[in-house]
Design an enzyme around this catalytic site. Structure first.
Site, short mmCIF file in Angstrom:
data_model
loop_
_atom_site.label_atom_id
_atom_site.label_comp_id
_atom_site.label_asym_id
_atom_site.label_seq_id
_atom_site.Cartn_x
_atom_site.Cartn_y
_atom_site.Cartn_z
N LYS A 82 0.85 -1.21 0.00
CA LYS A 82 0.00 0.00 0.00
C LYS A 82 0.88 1.25 0.00
CE LYS A 82 -1.68 1.64 4.03
NZ LYS A 82 -1.40 3.06 4.32
N ASN A 83 1.92 1.25 0.84
CA ASN A 83 2.70 2.48 1.02
C ASN A 83 3.70 2.72 -0.09
OD1 ASN A 83 1.18 2.90 3.23
ND2 ASN A 83 2.74 2.30 4.73
N CYS A 125 -5.48 12.45 12.50
CA CYS A 125 -5.98 11.08 12.28
C CYS A 125 -5.83 10.33 13.60
CB CYS A 125 -5.20 10.41 11.17
SG CYS A 125 -3.64 9.75 11.75
N ASP A 137 4.55 0.48 11.84
CA ASP A 137 3.29 -0.13 11.38
C ASP A 137 3.15 -1.56 11.86
OD1 ASP A 137 3.33 1.53 8.12
OD2 ASP A 137 2.89 2.22 10.14
N ARG A 151 -8.41 -0.52 4.38
CA ARG A 151 -7.49 0.45 3.77
C ARG A 151 -6.15 -0.22 3.43
NH1 ARG A 151 -6.02 4.75 7.50
NH2 ARG A 151 -4.59 5.13 5.78
N ARG A 161 -1.24 14.91 12.21
CA ARG A 161 -0.33 14.49 11.13
C ARG A 161 0.24 15.77 10.50
NH1 ARG A 161 -1.34 9.04 9.71
NH2 ARG A 161 0.42 9.03 8.29
#
Ligand code: EPZ
Length: 417
Positions: A22-23, A116, A306, A398, A121
């Site tokens: 994803k990143n 968030c 993460d 997500r 952020r």
């Protein structure tokens, strides 16, 4: 609102293929704005954050079409330079579009990304760097209005913190700028290297990606290419944690084990047997895990923030005490309260969380507080006694492709209702 029903205590056994990162996908999608002609991103994960990025590209006037695991993209018909509030609010990391839109359109208008679940952020590092490259930024009424009266100029940029997003934004603004940009204290994550590899294939001149200093020599034009997105190292860590906490045996395919440098030793310390080859990892877990003495999250190549929540969930039933120090985000322990509802014994003092292992967790009704906290609750659920009802799936979707289908293929009893 859908939720997952997880019946725990089934050891996970079998093989899993890891989806694209994803990143890496998100900055790569932004990077296609810079290219002429068609780009094709292979191994592109089917995630809601990718969907939102595709909506942003289409809003800007770009073409974007999914063909199975590939996305075909073209920015030749781009006509807008703003991202509307409702799209910015869906995904904070949309800020990474700023550098690309500026480089292609010469101006940009984005709403400020809201705070968030991980705390505020801030984007101060992004804006400071862009201003050094000649961007005039007016921040008012919750919007960023950016112009480049003299075009984007290369500049020496010293990042106060090796921010992943800021490093990506600077690279995207610099590849078509006049002159050379040198980023010191740059982020070194594999996703930065993946972005540099894509941009260089398109004709950019980037050296040093993955090291502390990245040099970008501006070029005239970039041509779209085909590119395969790297595997998702955090999804890999999450599934390994799920297998470990159930006393299972899991083989991961299509991973880059070199991206798991700080993660695999953690599993070995927890008592798992890990056999790693270039693109596969095999983990055999013991009946009950050992504690992990100290987990300090750090910028890459340190232990990734993460993976903190999923690994914490795994250590909640270890034979002893594990200590976590979250150095990257200021409130990334929202999953602790939910794990406690399942019987975990965790004390949080500021950045430190002390996890006293208990024999078993018990299934409960819990809610995902954020993406990786939600993944942690899935890990806890598959290892727990009884049934866990997990809501807040919009967070989990997500970053994980159909997490319940993925885990079901290796023996988890889990369904989405
Ligand atoms: C990226 O976020 C990832 N997201 C995050 O993954 C990941 O946790 C993070 O990098 C760290 O590895 C994407 O790549 C889309 P940062 P990013 O800028 O770029 C502070 C997930 O779960 N900071 O490296 O936002 C910031 O507040 C997500 O997949 C500033 O102070 O991370 C944070 O404390 C979550 N000013 C720290 O730096 C700035 O201008 C790290 O942020 C920018 C950041």
């Amino acid at each position: 609102m859908s939720k997952l029903i997880i019946e725990g205590s089934h050891p996970l056994k079998g093989e899993l293929e890891i989806h694209g990162a994803k990143n890496s996908a998100l900055p790569l999608l932004a990077a296609t704005i810079l290219c002429h002609g068609q780009s094709c991103l292979h191994n592109c994960p089917a995630l809601s954050d990718v969907e939102v990025s595709v909506q942003i590209l289409r809003y800007l006037g770009c073409q974007a079409e999914r063909q199975k695991k590939s996305l075909l993209l073209s920015a030749d018909s781009i006509s807008r330079y703003d991202i509307p509030d409702h799209l910015m609010r869906e995904m904070r990391s949309s800020i990474v579009f700023l550098g690309a839109i500026l480089a292609r359109m010469g101006k940009a208008r984005l709403s400020l990304p809201g705070g968030c679940e991980l705390g505020p952020r801030p984007i101060d590092l992004h804006l400071k760097a862009l201003r050094q490259m000649g961007v005039v930024i007016d921040e008012s009424h919750g919007y960023l209005d950016c112009t480049t009266p003299h075009g984007l100029q290369g500049a020496p940029i010293a990042l106060l913190f090796p921010s992943v997003g800021a490093t990506e934004n600077i690279m995207l603004a610099a590849v078509l700028a006049k002159g050379v940009t040198i980023i010191t204290n740059a982020a070194r994550e594999p996703e930065i290297v993946d972005l540099a590899n894509f941009l260089n294939s398109c004709g950019a001149k980037i050296t040093g990606a993955g090291e502390g200093t990245v040099t970008i020599e501006g070029v005239e034009r970039l041509q779209g290419v085909e590119h395969r997105i790297i595997p998702d190292r955090i999804a890999a860590a999450t599934y390994l944690a799920a297998a470990a906490v159930t006393g299972g045996c899991l083989e991961l395919k299509h991973v880059e084990t070199q991206h798991l440098g700080q993660i695999l030793p953690m599993f070995e310390e927890a008592g798992c047997t890990v056999v790693a080859h270039r693109h596969t990892v095999r983990l055999q877990a013991p009946e009950r895990l050992q504690p992990i003495k100290m987990v300090r999250t750090m910028p890459y190549p340190g232990f990734p923030t993460d993976a903190q929540a999923p690994v914490m969930a795994m250590s909640a039933t270890a034979r002893g005490t594990s200590v976590f120090v979250e150095n990257i985000f200021e409130c990334r322990y929202k999953h602790v309260g939910e794990l406690s509802r399942m019987g975990a014994n965790i004390k949080v003092e500021g950045r430190v969380a002390v996890v006293e292992g208990v024999f078993r967790l018990s299934g409960a009704r819990v809610e995902a507080p954020d993406l990786r906290g939600g993944a942690a609750l899935v890990v806890a659920g598959v290892g727990a006694d009884g049934v866990t009802e997990l809501s807040g799936l919009r967070h989990i979707d997500r970053g994980y492709e159909s997490i319940e289908q993925t885990l079901s293929t290796v023996g988890a009893v889990i369904k989405r209702i």
